[in-house]
Design a protein around this motif. Sequence first.
Motif, PDB file in Angstrom:
ATOM      1  N   TRP A   1      38.016  40.820  48.825  1.00 61.99           N
ATOM      2  CA  TRP A   1      39.118  40.134  49.505  1.00 61.99           C
ATOM      3  C   TRP A   1      38.720  38.655  49.885  1.00 61.99           C
ATOM      4  CZ3 TRP A   1      43.849  41.712  50.013  1.00 61.99           C
ATOM      5  CH2 TRP A   1      44.217  43.147  49.511  1.00 61.99           C
ATOM      6  N   ALA A   2      37.584  38.317  49.307  1.00 63.45           N
ATOM      7  CA  ALA A   2      37.063  36.827  49.513  1.00 63.45           C
ATOM      8  C   ALA A   2      38.333  35.990  49.346  1.00 63.45           C
ATOM      9  CB  ALA A   2      35.963  36.446  48.896  1.00 63.45           C
ATOM     10  N   LYS A   3      38.695  35.106  50.136  1.00 62.45           N
ATOM     11  CA  LYS A   3      39.611  34.101  50.155  1.00 62.45           C
ATOM     12  C   LYS A   3      41.002  34.663  50.195  1.00 62.45           C
ATOM     13  CE  LYS A   3      36.867  30.636  47.747  1.00 62.45           C
ATOM     14  NZ  LYS A   3      36.564  29.985  46.344  1.00 62.45           N
ATOM     15  N   LEU A   4      41.049  36.130  50.491  1.00 60.93           N
ATOM     16  CA  LEU A   4      42.347  36.753  50.587  1.00 60.93           C
ATOM     17  C   LEU A   4      42.671  37.441  51.790  1.00 60.93           C
ATOM     18  CD1 LEU A   4      42.559  38.345  46.986  1.00 60.93           C
ATOM     19  CD2 LEU A   4      43.846  36.342  47.489  1.00 60.93           C
ATOM     20  N   GLU A   5      41.884  37.004  52.738  1.00 56.09           N
ATOM     21  CA  GLU A   5      41.795  37.828  54.058  1.00 56.09           C
ATOM     22  C   GLU A   5      43.157  37.662  54.987  1.00 56.09           C
ATOM     23  OE1 GLU A   5      39.413  35.218  53.160  1.00 56.09           O
ATOM     24  OE2 GLU A   5      37.268  36.157  53.188  1.00 56.09           O
ATOM     25  N   GLY A   6      43.628  36.498  54.855  1.00 55.72           N
ATOM     26  CA  GLY A   6      45.062  36.184  55.375  1.00 55.72           C
ATOM     27  C   GLY A   6      45.842  37.265  54.682  1.00 55.72           C
ATOM     28  N   LEU A   7      45.938  37.293  53.387  1.00 56.67           N
ATOM     29  CA  LEU A   7      47.007  38.330  52.769  1.00 56.67           C
ATOM     30  C   LEU A   7      46.643  39.694  53.206  1.00 56.67           C
ATOM     31  CD1 LEU A   7      46.829  37.029  49.158  1.00 56.67           C
ATOM     32  CD2 LEU A   7      48.856  37.215  50.346  1.00 56.67           C
ATOM     33  N   LYS A   8      45.541  40.074  53.283  1.00 52.02           N
ATOM     34  CA  LYS A   8      45.051  41.373  53.694  1.00 52.02           C
ATOM     35  C   LYS A   8      45.468  41.662  55.257  1.00 52.02           C
ATOM     36  CE  LYS A   8      41.304  44.777  53.960  1.00 52.02           C
ATOM     37  NZ  LYS A   8      40.056  45.091  53.787  1.00 52.02           N
ATOM     38  N   ARG A   9      45.234  40.766  55.894  1.00 50.43           N
ATOM     39  CA  ARG A   9      45.680  41.034  57.386  1.00 50.43           C
ATOM     40  C   ARG A   9      47.120  41.219  57.747  1.00 50.43           C
ATOM     41  NH1 ARG A   9      43.436  36.743  58.798  1.00 50.43           N
ATOM     42  NH2 ARG A   9      45.206  35.129  59.111  1.00 50.43           N
ATOM     43  N   THR A  10      47.942  40.127  56.966  1.00 50.38           N
ATOM     44  CA  THR A  10      49.214  40.460  57.228  1.00 50.38           C
ATOM     45  C   THR A  10      50.059  41.378  56.021  1.00 50.38           C
ATOM     46  OG1 THR A  10      49.703  38.296  55.704  1.00 50.38           O
ATOM     47  CG2 THR A  10      49.350  37.995  58.020  1.00 50.38           C
ATOM     48  N   TRP A  11      49.053  41.842  55.186  1.00 51.67           N
ATOM     49  CA  TRP A  11      49.712  42.614  54.124  1.00 51.67           C
ATOM     50  C   TRP A  11      50.579  42.044  53.089  1.00 51.67           C
ATOM     51  CZ3 TRP A  11      47.255  46.123  51.441  1.00 51.67           C
ATOM     52  CH2 TRP A  11      47.861  46.934  50.426  1.00 51.67           C
TER      53      TRP A  11
END
Length: 136
Positions: free
Chosen positions: A91-101
């Motif tokens: 999830w490197a550089k995709l943390e915001g996507l993961k946090r908000t799905w």
Amino acid sequence: MNRASILIVLLFALISTSCVKPSNKNKIFAGFDPSSKQYKQELARQVTGKNARDMTFIFNQLVKIEGRDYLDISISAKDMQARGFVLVNNWAKLEGLKRTWGKGYGGAELRNLKLEIDNSTTGPTLIYKDLEKIVD
């Protein structure tokens, strides 16, 4: 024609041309489902080919497929429009996507998306490796 009619015609022409998607000259992308082996093989070939650097990757949504997390993306280039599913293990550089799905990121560009291809009997799987940044 009066001025109002001319203005309406010009406005309609502007709107209709600004929404034009690339034409899809690729018969596989036009005729097969994105989950089919043929589609996935052609998509893997395209994203690793010589024109890969000219592709634009747009985030649609995050989805779970068989318990695994995937980016549902639109991929476009000259004369090509495709849809792909990219497995996310890192999830490197995709943390915001993961946090908000993915909420609030729909339509964002995944600039310089880097992919790895894993071949299997059901067809290639696109795997997320890295990206430069997410552009809203």
